[in-house]
Design a protein around this motif. Sequence first.
Motif, PDB file in Angstrom:
ATOM      1  N   VAL A  83       0.857  -1.188   0.000  1.00 33.39           N
ATOM      2  CA  VAL A  83       0.000   0.000   0.000  1.00 33.39           C
ATOM      3  C   VAL A  83       0.893   1.239   0.000  1.00 33.39           C
ATOM      4  CG1 VAL A  83      -1.944  -1.072   1.225  1.00 33.39           C
ATOM      5  CG2 VAL A  83      -0.135   0.024   2.542  1.00 33.39           C
ATOM      6  N   HIS A  90      -4.856   6.991  -2.747  1.00 31.58           N
ATOM      7  CA  HIS A  90      -4.169   5.833  -2.167  1.00 31.58           C
ATOM      8  C   HIS A  90      -3.916   4.778  -3.227  1.00 31.58           C
ATOM      9  CE1 HIS A  90      -4.975   7.938   1.408  1.00 31.58           C
ATOM     10  NE2 HIS A  90      -6.289   7.832   1.270  1.00 31.58           N
ATOM     11  N   VAL A 107     -10.610  -0.505   5.129  1.00 30.17           N
ATOM     12  CA  VAL A 107      -9.893  -1.722   5.512  1.00 30.17           C
ATOM     13  C   VAL A 107     -10.804  -2.536   6.429  1.00 30.17           C
ATOM     14  CG1 VAL A 107      -7.813  -2.672   6.575  1.00 30.17           C
ATOM     15  CG2 VAL A 107      -7.692  -0.478   5.368  1.00 30.17           C
ATOM     16  N   THR A 242      -3.337  -7.258   9.491  1.00 24.43           N
ATOM     17  CA  THR A 242      -2.830  -5.924   9.127  1.00 24.43           C
ATOM     18  C   THR A 242      -1.395  -5.963   8.591  1.00 24.43           C
ATOM     19  OG1 THR A 242      -2.270  -5.672  11.479  1.00 24.43           O
ATOM     20  CG2 THR A 242      -4.240  -4.537  10.717  1.00 24.43           C
ATOM     21  N   LEU A 245      -0.260  -3.859   5.608  1.00 21.46           N
ATOM     22  CA  LEU A 245      -0.186  -2.403   5.730  1.00 21.46           C
ATOM     23  C   LEU A 245       1.240  -1.937   6.032  1.00 21.46           C
ATOM     24  CD1 LEU A 245      -3.436  -1.884   7.814  1.00 21.46           C
ATOM     25  CD2 LEU A 245      -3.077  -1.221   5.432  1.00 21.46           C
ATOM     26  N   GLN A 248       2.046   1.281   7.891  1.00 15.19           N
ATOM     27  CA  GLN A 248       1.697   2.609   7.356  1.00 15.19           C
ATOM     28  C   GLN A 248       0.446   3.218   7.977  1.00 15.19           C
ATOM     29  OE1 GLN A 248       2.340   3.619   3.246  1.00 15.19           O
ATOM     30  NE2 GLN A 248       3.170   1.590   2.886  1.00 15.19           N
ATOM     31  N   ILE A 249      -0.233   2.453   8.856  1.00 18.73           N
ATOM     32  CA  ILE A 249      -1.395   2.998   9.568  1.00 18.73           C
ATOM     33  C   ILE A 249      -1.129   2.808  11.052  1.00 18.73           C
ATOM     34  CG2 ILE A 249      -3.837   2.564  10.136  1.00 18.73           C
ATOM     35  CD1 ILE A 249      -4.481   2.130   7.359  1.00 18.73           C
TER      36      ILE A 249
END
Length: 315
Positions: A83, A90, A107, A242, A245, A248-249
Amino acid sequence: MEKVVILGTGPAGLTAAIYLARAEMNPVVIEGMEPGGQLTLTTEVENYPGFIDGIMGPELMENMKKQAERFGAQFKRGWVTKVDFTSSTHKLEVSGLGEIETQALIVSTGATAKLLDIPGEKENIGKGVSTCATCDGFFFRGKKVIIIGGGDSAMEEANFLTKFASEVHVVHRRDNLRASKIMQNRAKDNPKIKWHLNQTPLEVISDGKSVTGLKVKDNSTNEEKVIEIDGVFVAIGHLPNTDFLNGQIDTDETGYIRVTPGTTNTNIPGVFACGDVQDKKYRQAITAAGTGCMAALDSEKYIEGEITQDWSQSL
Ligand code: NAP
């Protein structure tokens, strides 16, 4: 460029898809490795409102998908490998589909119950092995069950199971429980709960049709024994999905995505999270569906510009 992409097809993602498709936002839903999510692993769902006689988990999920398709949601099969949230839109790298760019992203990739990885466990899921006491406890009325784990979930589920089962045996690998004192005490005060501490589960025993026992090893003597039971509940934690990801979050220390309370907003503008990937407390199909609806409404507002530059103000 897409307006909104939804990752995951459990109750959260599919509810978001239904709402967004009805709002003519043309959602694209990426189905991962386990279309339908955790409910496809259960049998009958009796606590989802609206089904007087219950409904099979896979059928419920298939119906939700058809409902979303009826309003025009597009389903694509793929696996997100990367991502990029560094610009205002995005970007997702999806195996088999290439790069997808989207204004908003939801998500809803769920969480996976951890398993022990012992013989007899996976093959008896649905035949006496379960990872959800709330979902399956009812089927063990008057029977003997084991719950494996020493955390809050195990204590809570052990207490819950005493409503149905004639005996509940807790098997934990250490002498000390990890659960909070209050949860431990509640379980210890329950006369229906029997304790097998410092015992490592080795194998789930079955007669071919259903579970009949659990083989355990006493960690201090190395002695092995079989506890005869009708059901095994594994409560050793969940892992939110997750990994893709890649940090990145913003997540909590156990990997669950952090959202601003009362919303589905993550720390990245235009990225929303719903369902079990952001909920380690309730973890029910109906709560996941509820947050899926919230994510649809939040993302719709975002796309329409009602939540704009100052993301932090909207949090
Ligand atoms: P947890 O706290 O991580 O506990 C997992 C338990 O499973 C531990 O006792 C652990 O043993 C055991 N375990 C892990 N892997 C194992 C393996 N391979 N073999 C045997 N045993 C294994 O998970 P949880 O109980 O699901 O709780 C997760 C979070 O949710 C916690 O923060 C908890 O407080 C919270 N929660 C809160 C409530 C509530 O407040 N009502 C209810 C449920 C959960 P060890 O102890 O030896 O590591």
